[in-house]
Design a protein around this motif. Structure first.
Motif, PDB file in Angstrom:
ATOM      1  N   PRO A   1      18.384 -24.777 -61.997  1.00 26.44           N
ATOM      2  CA  PRO A   1      17.697 -24.682 -63.280  1.00 26.44           C
ATOM      3  C   PRO A   1      17.858 -23.299 -63.922  1.00 26.44           C
ATOM      4  O   PRO A   1      17.817 -22.277 -63.231  1.00 26.44           O
ATOM      5  N   GLU A   2      18.104 -23.297 -65.226  1.00 28.06           N
ATOM      6  CA  GLU A   2      18.310 -22.109 -66.067  1.00 28.06           C
ATOM      7  C   GLU A   2      19.713 -21.515 -65.932  1.00 28.06           C
ATOM      8  O   GLU A   2      20.030 -20.523 -66.595  1.00 28.06           O
ATOM      9  N   THR A   3      20.569 -22.086 -65.073  1.00 30.88           N
ATOM     10  CA  THR A   3      21.970 -21.646 -65.006  1.00 30.88           C
ATOM     11  C   THR A   3      22.727 -22.249 -66.182  1.00 30.88           C
ATOM     12  O   THR A   3      22.670 -23.466 -66.405  1.00 30.88           O
ATOM     13  N   ILE A   4      23.441 -21.418 -66.923  1.00 29.80           N
ATOM     14  CA  ILE A   4      24.184 -21.907 -68.093  1.00 29.80           C
ATOM     15  C   ILE A   4      25.652 -22.083 -67.701  1.00 29.80           C
ATOM     16  O   ILE A   4      26.310 -21.125 -67.267  1.00 29.80           O
ATOM     17  N   VAL A   5      26.140 -23.310 -67.823  1.00 25.34           N
ATOM     18  CA  VAL A   5      27.516 -23.657 -67.452  1.00 25.34           C
ATOM     19  C   VAL A   5      28.320 -23.910 -68.726  1.00 25.34           C
ATOM     20  O   VAL A   5      27.927 -24.731 -69.572  1.00 25.34           O
TER      21      VAL A   5
ATOM     22  N   LEU B   1      23.722 -31.398 -66.472  1.00 24.60           N
ATOM     23  CA  LEU B   1      22.291 -31.673 -66.512  1.00 24.60           C
ATOM     24  C   LEU B   1      21.783 -32.212 -65.180  1.00 24.60           C
ATOM     25  O   LEU B   1      20.688 -31.864 -64.726  1.00 24.60           O
ATOM     26  N   LYS B   2      22.593 -33.055 -64.521  1.00 29.72           N
ATOM     27  CA  LYS B   2      22.184 -33.588 -63.219  1.00 29.72           C
ATOM     28  C   LYS B   2      22.120 -32.476 -62.165  1.00 29.72           C
ATOM     29  O   LYS B   2      21.273 -32.500 -61.260  1.00 29.72           O
ATOM     30  N   ALA B   3      23.018 -31.487 -62.293  1.00 25.24           N
ATOM     31  CA  ALA B   3      22.994 -30.369 -61.345  1.00 25.24           C
ATOM     32  C   ALA B   3      21.756 -29.501 -61.536  1.00 25.24           C
ATOM     33  O   ALA B   3      21.377 -28.740 -60.642  1.00 25.24           O
TER      34      ALA B   3
ATOM     35  N   VAL C   1      15.747 -31.594 -59.881  1.00 29.72           N
ATOM     36  CA  VAL C   1      15.304 -30.208 -59.655  1.00 29.72           C
ATOM     37  C   VAL C   1      14.780 -29.566 -60.929  1.00 29.72           C
ATOM     38  O   VAL C   1      14.301 -28.431 -60.891  1.00 29.72           O
ATOM     39  N   THR C   2      14.906 -30.269 -62.062  1.00 27.67           N
ATOM     40  CA  THR C   2      14.480 -29.675 -63.330  1.00 27.67           C
ATOM     41  C   THR C   2      13.211 -30.340 -63.852  1.00 27.67           C
ATOM     42  O   THR C   2      12.889 -31.473 -63.504  1.00 27.67           O
ATOM     43  N   ALA C   3      12.534 -29.604 -64.689  1.00 22.93           N
ATOM     44  CA  ALA C   3      11.337 -30.095 -65.371  1.00 22.93           C
ATOM     45  C   ALA C   3      11.591 -30.061 -66.873  1.00 22.93           C
ATOM     46  O   ALA C   3      12.542 -29.414 -67.337  1.00 22.93           O
TER      47      ALA C   3
ATOM     48  N   ASN D   1      12.527 -26.810 -68.635  1.00 23.76           N
ATOM     49  CA  ASN D   1      13.764 -26.090 -68.318  1.00 23.76           C
ATOM     50  C   ASN D   1      14.786 -26.213 -69.458  1.00 23.76           C
ATOM     51  O   ASN D   1      14.763 -27.147 -70.257  1.00 23.76           O
ATOM     52  N   LEU D   2      15.727 -25.273 -69.453  1.00 23.11           N
ATOM     53  CA  LEU D   2      16.761 -25.217 -70.488  1.00 23.11           C
ATOM     54  C   LEU D   2      17.706 -26.416 -70.355  1.00 23.11           C
ATOM     55  O   LEU D   2      18.112 -26.795 -69.246  1.00 23.11           O
ATOM     56  N   ALA D   3      18.072 -27.027 -71.512  1.00 23.88           N
ATOM     57  CA  ALA D   3      19.015 -28.154 -71.515  1.00 23.88           C
ATOM     58  C   ALA D   3      20.398 -27.721 -72.008  1.00 23.88           C
ATOM     59  O   ALA D   3      21.414 -28.072 -71.408  1.00 23.88           O
ATOM     60  N   TYR D   4      20.453 -26.974 -73.097  1.00 23.79           N
ATOM     61  CA  TYR D   4      21.753 -26.488 -73.570  1.00 23.79           C
ATOM     62  C   TYR D   4      21.557 -25.297 -74.499  1.00 23.79           C
ATOM     63  O   TYR D   4      20.448 -25.014 -74.963  1.00 23.79           O
ATOM     64  N   VAL D   5      22.670 -24.613 -74.782  1.00 19.29           N
ATOM     65  CA  VAL D   5      22.682 -23.451 -75.666  1.00 19.29           C
ATOM     66  C   VAL D   5      23.720 -23.691 -76.750  1.00 19.29           C
ATOM     67  O   VAL D   5      24.848 -24.104 -76.459  1.00 19.29           O
TER      68      VAL D   5
END
Length: 615
Positions: free
Chosen positions: A494-498, A516-518, A581-583, A586-590
């Protein structure tokens, strides 16, 4: 014995379009007339035959001889008059069936049909090819036919179309040629209107029409404006049309064609032939300009064009040496016409024949607006390409034109950008009805929760369809599971930007759901973006891992310091969903702004749809 002459420049253009298209009715000129009386068919046949003997162009066909394009005048030719008995409700169908392709090399290029409706009157149909006549030829035909049907005699013509062509060729048009060359020396902008359908590679000229009446009160307002500003209705109505096109396209420079009669010699007034010339008006609109200023510019442009109207449009196209684009017309794709209630009438003895509208099946341009000045106001006839537009789009555009005209007349000092074309009713629909989207949303669930629930409900339904390739919900879910598992192995949480570098594709969608699944958030990166912008985005997001999809190779080669996973190389499936693992917080996209006012800014989008701006 036949005689041969060169084709005029206008005839050459029509001939070449016909040859490219093959069998077509693009340049048919159908005329439909109705009378409550009856008709003497034998007298009509005799009158038509005398009409053919009188006018050379009715005995003319068109051929190629080596590199020459020629018109061939036959000494004699028969034009039969067909007769059918029909019910009144069948007239429309019979009329459309009557309009069929001509063979320019064989002729005749005029047909005549009588529809006898028994006790309900008579319908008379003529169908001519545009290569031998124009709108100004119709009154000539009607007047001659009326005299001949009544048993009268007409003097032999001493001047015909071939003589006009010789006179036209003798003109010194070098100054006019220079004027038109200067008009287009700075380039030729193509009009890119939003269309309902993709532009086909080859124009089909298939079209339809839509007509609407603008009332007498609006017409009176136009005339008051013209008196106040010492301008013409043509300039005002064309200015509004250009403004409408500008608002629809977002362009400030627009080319519109408009026809002129081309009968510049006194002897041409009562002559049969294709005289019409086309003028191109270059509209240049600036957002901070007001309507007064626009009308004055268009008035000056129109006057200059009329002063140089003798220069043939076809020669202008040839001199400009434009690249041929079979999907468009040369120079312009939109036409504007203003007519002054010029409907012709035919009288045969005591029977008066009124012209009727013929259902439009053809559109020579993307869009043509013909405005007819009538006693009731203005009749606005919109002819449009059905390859590009739906009928409801044109109906909406027609309404916008009237609204824009009314607002421009009422607020001529207002900046063009502030003149509205949307009515109060339509504005209410857009602002209120379309925005009535409030629904209860499950704020405690993530996008992946909702997606996986849909997978359970419709596993075999199509989830993604792209260029003929598809993925079901189960296939998309299983592929995304596998990509997500790989990303978790790379430390995504969560919060990792890929970053995801990909053209539109099935793989791009798989990658987004995999991120998103990760548990991570995705950063979409267009493969065509400048490298320095990409570096800025990746650094600003502290991104280490990148997913690569189709058309990403060129950019990825410039990013050697990142951990890159190629989606196409990991096409395996994993049927078991990853543990969540996310709620929702949490961040979805940028997504990054354009940066037109400074550095691009990253906008952080969370699953609960609150926005934060990355400073």
């Amino acid at each position: 014995m036949s005689k041969k002459y060169k084709m005029s420049t206008a005839q050459k253009r029509i001939y070449l379009v016909d040859r490219i298209q093959g069998s077509n009715i693009t340049y048919n000129v159908p005329i439909l007339l109705e009378s409550s009386g009856s008709i003497d068919v034998q007298r009509l046949r005799g009158a038509v035959q005398k009409l053919v003997e009188r006018h050379e162009l009715l005995r003319t066909n068109f051929i190629e001889s080596g590199s020459h394009l020629l018109q061939v005048v036959e000494e004699s030719i028969d034009i039969p008059v067909e007769v059918r008995v029909v019910k009144k409700e069948d007239v429309k169908r019979a009329s459309l069936d009557f309009i069929r392709p001509f063979s320019l090399s064989e002729g005749p290029l005029m047909r005549v049909l009588v529809l006898n409706m028994l006790d309900e009157g008579t319908v008379l149909l003529f169908d001519l090819h545009h290569i031998i006549c124009d709108g100004g030829s119709i009154p000539v035909l009607f007047e001659d036919l009326s005299v001949l049907y009544g048993g009268g005699e007409l003097p032999k013509l001493t001047v015909e179309y071939k003589h006009y062509m010789r006179w036209q060729e003798s003109l010194d048009l070098r100054k006019q040629e220079l004027y038109w060359h200067n008009e287009f020396v700075d380039g030729i902008p193509a009009l890119d209107l939003f269309t309902d359908y993709p532009r086909p590679q080859q124009k089909s000229f298939q079209g339809a029409g839509y007509s609407v009446q603008a009332g007498l009160s609006l017409k009176e307002e136009v005339r008051k404006f013209c008196l106040k500003t010492r301008t013409t209705e043509f300039s005002v109505l064309l200015s509004v049309f250009l403004l409408l096109l500008s608002k629809y396209s977002g362009q400030e420079e627009i080319l519109v064609g408009t026809p002129v009669s081309g009968r510049n010699h006194p002897d041409a007034a009562n002559m049969l032939g294709m005289f019409v010339n086309t003028l191109v008006i270059r509209g240049q609109l600036k957002e901070d300009m007001n309507f007064f200023q626009l009308v004055e510019i268009i008035r000056a442009k129109s006057l200059n064009a009329l002063d140089n109207q003798a220069y043939p449009f076809e020669e202008l196209v040839e001199r400009l040496n434009l690249p041929r684009d079979p999907s468009r017309n040369p120079l312009f794709d939109v036409m504007f016409v203003l007519q002054n209630n010029e409907k012709s009438e035919l009288t045969l003895d005591e029977s008066h024949y009124q012209m009727l509208d013929v259902e439009n099946q053809v559109s020579k341009f993307d869009l043509t607006l013909s405005i007819d000045d009538t006693e009731e106001g203005y009749n606005l006839a919109w002819e449009f390409s059905t390859d590009l537009f739906r009928a409801d789009t044109i109906e909406r555009m027609a309404a916008h034109y009237q609204t824009l005209l009314a607002n421009a007349l009422a607020q001529p000092e207002t900046k063009l950008m502030d003149l509205e074309m949307v009515s109060a009713h339509e504005k209410n629909i857009i602002l209120e009805d379309f925005n009535a989207t409030s629904i209860d949303y499950p704020v405690h669930r993530t996008v992946i929760d909702l997606f996986e629930e849909q997978v359970k409900q419709t596993p075999n339904a199509i989830a993604v369809d792209f260029e003929g390739k598809t993925l079901t919900y189960k296939q998309l879910n299983d592929r995304a599971n596998y990509v997500g598992a790989l990303l978790r192995e790379q430390g995504v949480q969560p919060e990792t930007i890929v970053g995801i570098v990909s053209a539109r594709s099935l793989e791009m969608v798989i990658g987004l759901y995999g991120i998103l699944k990760a548990g991570g958030a995705y950063l979409p990166i267009d493969p065509e973006l400048p490298l320095d912008r990409v570096h800025f985005m990746l650094a600003d997001c502290r991104t280490n891992v990148i997913l690569a999809g189709p058309e990403s190779d060129k950019l990825i080669k410039e990013l050697p310091d990142f951990n890159v996973l190629y989606i196409q190389e990991h096409a395996n499936e994993l049927a078991t969903n990853l543990s969540p693992v996310t709620a929702p917080h949490n961040l979805a996209y940028v997504i990054f702004t354009s940066g037109s006012t400074g550095k691009p800014k990253g906008v952080l989008i969370k699953s609960i749809y609150k926005k934060e701006t990355n400073k």
